[in-house]
Design an enzyme around this catalytic site. Structure first.
Site, PDB file in Angstrom:
ATOM      1  N   ASP B  91       5.212 -17.624 -11.444  1.00  0.00           N
ATOM      2  CA  ASP B  91       3.786 -17.785 -11.119  1.00  0.00           C
ATOM      3  C   ASP B  91       2.973 -17.912 -12.405  1.00  0.00           C
ATOM      4  O   ASP B  91       3.449 -17.581 -13.501  1.00  0.00           O
ATOM      5  CB  ASP B  91       3.272 -16.612 -10.269  1.00  0.00           C
ATOM      6  CG  ASP B  91       3.365 -15.271 -10.982  1.00  0.00           C
ATOM      7  OD1 ASP B  91       4.352 -15.041 -11.729  1.00  0.00           O
ATOM      8  OD2 ASP B  91       2.454 -14.437 -10.810  1.00  0.00           O
ATOM      9  N   ASP B 118       2.950 -19.254 -20.626  1.00  0.00           N
ATOM     10  CA  ASP B 118       3.176 -18.077 -19.764  1.00  0.00           C
ATOM     11  C   ASP B 118       3.468 -18.529 -18.337  1.00  0.00           C
ATOM     12  O   ASP B 118       2.576 -18.591 -17.518  1.00  0.00           O
ATOM     13  CB  ASP B 118       1.945 -17.178 -19.848  1.00  0.00           C
ATOM     14  CG  ASP B 118       2.169 -15.810 -19.230  1.00  0.00           C
ATOM     15  OD1 ASP B 118       3.312 -15.480 -18.887  1.00  0.00           O
ATOM     16  OD2 ASP B 118       1.182 -15.078 -19.086  1.00  0.00           O
ATOM     17  N   GLU B 147       4.127 -12.037 -10.806  1.00  0.00           N
ATOM     18  CA  GLU B 147       4.069 -11.150 -11.978  1.00  0.00           C
ATOM     19  C   GLU B 147       2.649 -10.961 -12.486  1.00  0.00           C
ATOM     20  O   GLU B 147       2.343  -9.927 -13.087  1.00  0.00           O
ATOM     21  CB  GLU B 147       4.941 -11.727 -13.106  1.00  0.00           C
ATOM     22  CG  GLU B 147       5.200 -10.754 -14.264  1.00  0.00           C
ATOM     23  CD  GLU B 147       4.161 -10.798 -15.383  1.00  0.00           C
ATOM     24  OE1 GLU B 147       4.166  -9.887 -16.217  1.00  0.00           O
ATOM     25  OE2 GLU B 147       3.317 -11.739 -15.422  1.00  0.00           O
ATOM     26  N   GLU B 148       1.789 -11.950 -12.224  1.00  0.00           N
ATOM     27  CA  GLU B 148       0.446 -11.934 -12.832  1.00  0.00           C
ATOM     28  C   GLU B 148      -0.570 -11.137 -12.016  1.00  0.00           C
ATOM     29  O   GLU B 148      -1.739 -11.068 -12.383  1.00  0.00           O
ATOM     30  CB  GLU B 148      -0.071 -13.373 -13.015  1.00  0.00           C
ATOM     31  CG  GLU B 148       0.752 -14.219 -13.976  1.00  0.00           C
ATOM     32  CD  GLU B 148       0.572 -13.822 -15.449  1.00  0.00           C
ATOM     33  OE1 GLU B 148      -0.130 -12.832 -15.718  1.00  0.00           O
ATOM     34  OE2 GLU B 148       1.152 -14.503 -16.307  1.00  0.00           O
ATOM     35  N   GLU B 177       9.508 -13.987 -21.545  1.00  0.00           N
ATOM     36  CA  GLU B 177       8.062 -14.038 -21.790  1.00  0.00           C
ATOM     37  C   GLU B 177       7.822 -14.556 -23.208  1.00  0.00           C
ATOM     38  O   GLU B 177       8.663 -14.378 -24.095  1.00  0.00           O
ATOM     39  CB  GLU B 177       7.459 -12.626 -21.665  1.00  0.00           C
ATOM     40  CG  GLU B 177       7.395 -12.089 -20.242  1.00  0.00           C
ATOM     41  CD  GLU B 177       6.065 -12.429 -19.538  1.00  0.00           C
ATOM     42  OE1 GLU B 177       5.302 -13.274 -20.059  1.00  0.00           O
ATOM     43  OE2 GLU B 177       5.822 -11.843 -18.459  1.00  0.00           O
ATOM     44  N   HIS B 351      -2.857 -17.321 -20.842  1.00  0.00           N
ATOM     45  CA  HIS B 351      -4.061 -17.175 -20.002  1.00  0.00           C
ATOM     46  C   HIS B 351      -5.258 -17.930 -20.589  1.00  0.00           C
ATOM     47  O   HIS B 351      -6.300 -17.966 -19.956  1.00  0.00           O
ATOM     48  CB  HIS B 351      -4.457 -15.717 -19.774  1.00  0.00           C
ATOM     49  CG  HIS B 351      -3.370 -14.894 -19.150  1.00  0.00           C
ATOM     50  ND1 HIS B 351      -3.579 -13.650 -18.624  1.00  0.00           N
ATOM     51  CD2 HIS B 351      -2.040 -15.135 -18.961  1.00  0.00           C
ATOM     52  CE1 HIS B 351      -2.430 -13.155 -18.148  1.00  0.00           C
ATOM     53  NE2 HIS B 351      -1.487 -14.050 -18.349  1.00  0.00           N
TER      54      HIS B 351
END
Lengths: 374, 374
Positions: B91, B118, B147-148, B177, B351
């Protein structure tokens, strides 16, 4: 009588006949206080109590009565050397619900119920004074609405704005707010500012990439706690200044170093200072931080060196202390009219569910005022 | 092959034929990263990308594929002495709106767009490794959803809860990651507490009748700023602890001395400490104040003394540093599986609107992993 009774009304067409509550001003001050309290008059709902007071005052030929909204101004016009305002608000804070703290009741030496302290007791004392046909000085009675809520509703302010000539000729003012029948002179001013500590946001797992604004605010709080507020003597009364954080806020999320922390500071300053001087004092204390003025209301000097004030204090023979909280005496001060607070009831019981006033204070406050006016 | 290909699905009935996006695992890692990014998969919307990965893995006869929701586990069963998990989430955080940061595009040496860092780049590297039919150790690939966002949606957690046997037999785990292709070992734990300074409410004109809780919090902030966080070496890596206020609140009204001031404190602690030890440490620092634990997630030891981890680091020949932030490696640590973070992309760009990954990092991360598995 020097002046025939006059009665003018503005702003509020009369529609009172259907529910007018009769008020007997010849009753004793305790009975009169109870009668006033039992006409509920929570802020914005003062019409009935205003109608009742108006109907009781209009027949008194030594008074000229003017109505502005639900605020009454009643003046003697006796040509005395000196004129004094006796002012009191006729609204109350809301009633306690279960059980309601009205109607009033007697419990031992206390009259119990909403308004007994703040401030229908003071209003009853005003009304007893209004019966004096030949007072030693000319009198201007103000019975006003909307004191317990936002100042836009304040009837005293409305008179100042719309008919200032009704009060501007006074030499001295007595506000009959509760002081436990002491004389409390003037009042402190009040300034509120937001002081902001700034930082740089970062992830809280790697704070070295930022600068924590809440940690930076430690210095700001340290300046506050190290500050030694002054006690300032003005016209013989000691005003205790105070500087306090009344709010603090900061933080974006649980894992973010915050970039801003805002402290709301309230400075209560002695009436020797103007609002500008008060602001400069706080700005100096928090040098290096962003500072935004939120509101700033000047205090009021007690003016106890003025002949009218001296005579009042001497006649009453009561202890005189400084008023620490801000009250409507500051509105008189803004018109260059020295003012004191003097009224029955313990101010610490104002707004309490268990609001109650010793009847002895009602009686002694009335007696002191009548002695002065004799 | 030691095991015939198997494919089992649970929890998620298939309904994919109508919109299945084909994924060509034989494409180079940069093309594959772009293809994965261009299948938008903001958290809770991972079905299409999960379908595409599943359809690409199922034909590989050396893998046994299990689907749990939109999470895939693909295992080799080669009877090797050692088993390693390669895990990555599928995700992303939401797209930037105007202009949208998808589809991906090339800008010089960078692949630009949501997910490039990410962590679709890491997922592409996983998928290239999944093509190795005879890896030097048995492999367990995890491609997981959610995960987010809140951990209740975390697909790795779902596997641990529902099918722990699919991963519990691993000796070591690599979470792909972004680490800019360094090896980041373990992770710090994170504890959040509310620390409350108490006072006594009063009117701000007469603060001497109360005690200011915000002023009392000065001591609390002073303890925070005076605190010297430790640097703790665990399995050869330096973890920099951190203790920070991430929130502060206090105040009732502009004219009231507040009776409460609450500071939210975040302690990021080295993985030598248990959550209990971390809490006791903070409680000792704030002795005398009310303290409430909000959440407390243990860290993860890097386990670099274990043979599997040593071999990984030696094969890659890359710098190894401590992971400062909390990541899902802690979920492996909770199962007694040592874990490291290793993936392409600068974590500081995760992000970001301008998320972008140098193609050289995608290529070098793939090469390093394949070298180790050869």
């Amino acid at each position: 009588m020097a002046n025939p009774s006059q009665h003018t009304t503005q702003d509020s067409p009369q529609d009172t006949a259907h529910d007018l509550v009769p008020l007997d001003l010849s009753a004793d001050v305790v009975t009169l206080t109870a009668a006033l309290c039992d006409i509920e008059s929570v802020s914005l709902d003062e019409r009935r109590v205003c109608d009742a007071i108006e109907a009781a005052l209009v027949p008194l030929e030594h008074l000229t009565v003017t109505r502005i909204g639900n605020t009454l101004v009643a003046r003697t016009e006796l040509g005395r050397d000196e004129r004094v305002v006796l002012a009191g608000h006729i609204d109350t804070v809301p009633l306690t619900k279960a059980p309601a703290n009205l109607p009033t009741r007697r419990e031992g030496d206390d009259l119990v119920g909403r308004g007994t302290v703040d401030m229908k007791g003071g209003v009853a004392v005003q009304l007893k004074a209004a019966l004096v046909t030949e007072p030693s000085r000319d009198l201007t009675f103000v019975f006003y609405e909307g004191e317990e809520i936002d100042s836009e509703h304040n009837g005293l302010l409305h008179v100042q704005q719309q008919r200032p000539e009704l009060i501007a000729d006074a030499d001295f003012a007595v506000l009959l707010e509760p002081t436990a029948s002491q004389v409390e002179g003037g009042c402190k001013g009040t300034l509120r500012v937001d002081v902001t500590a700034r930082g740089v946001a970062a992830h809280s797992a790697r704070p070295w990439n930022g600068r924590n604004a809440i940690h930076a605010a430690a210095d700001l709080l340290n300046r506050l706690t190290a500050y030694e507020p002054a006690t300032v003597t003005v016209d013989g009364l000691d005003y205790h200044e105070a500087l306090n954080a009344t709010g603090i806020r900061g933080g974006i999320a649980g894992n973010v170093i915050p970039d801003e922390c805002v402290v709301t500071v309230n400075y209560r300053y002695a009436p020797d200072k103007s609002p500008e001087v008060a602001l400069a004092h706080v700005a100096e204390l928090f040098e290096g931080y962003d500072l935004v003025e939120l509101d700033n209301a000047p205090g009021a000097r007690p003016g106890l060196d003025l002949p009218a004030a001296k005579a009042f204090v001497e006649a009453l023979g009561l202890p005189v202390i400084a008023k620490e909280g801000w009250t409507d005496v500051a509105r008189f001060s803004a018109m260059d009219i020295a003012a004191v607070n003097f009224g029955p009831g313990d101010p610490n019981l104002a707004h309490h569910d268990d609001e109650r006033c010793p009847v002895s204070q009602l009686v002694s406050a009335e007696a002191a005022l009548l002695r002065w006016l004799a």
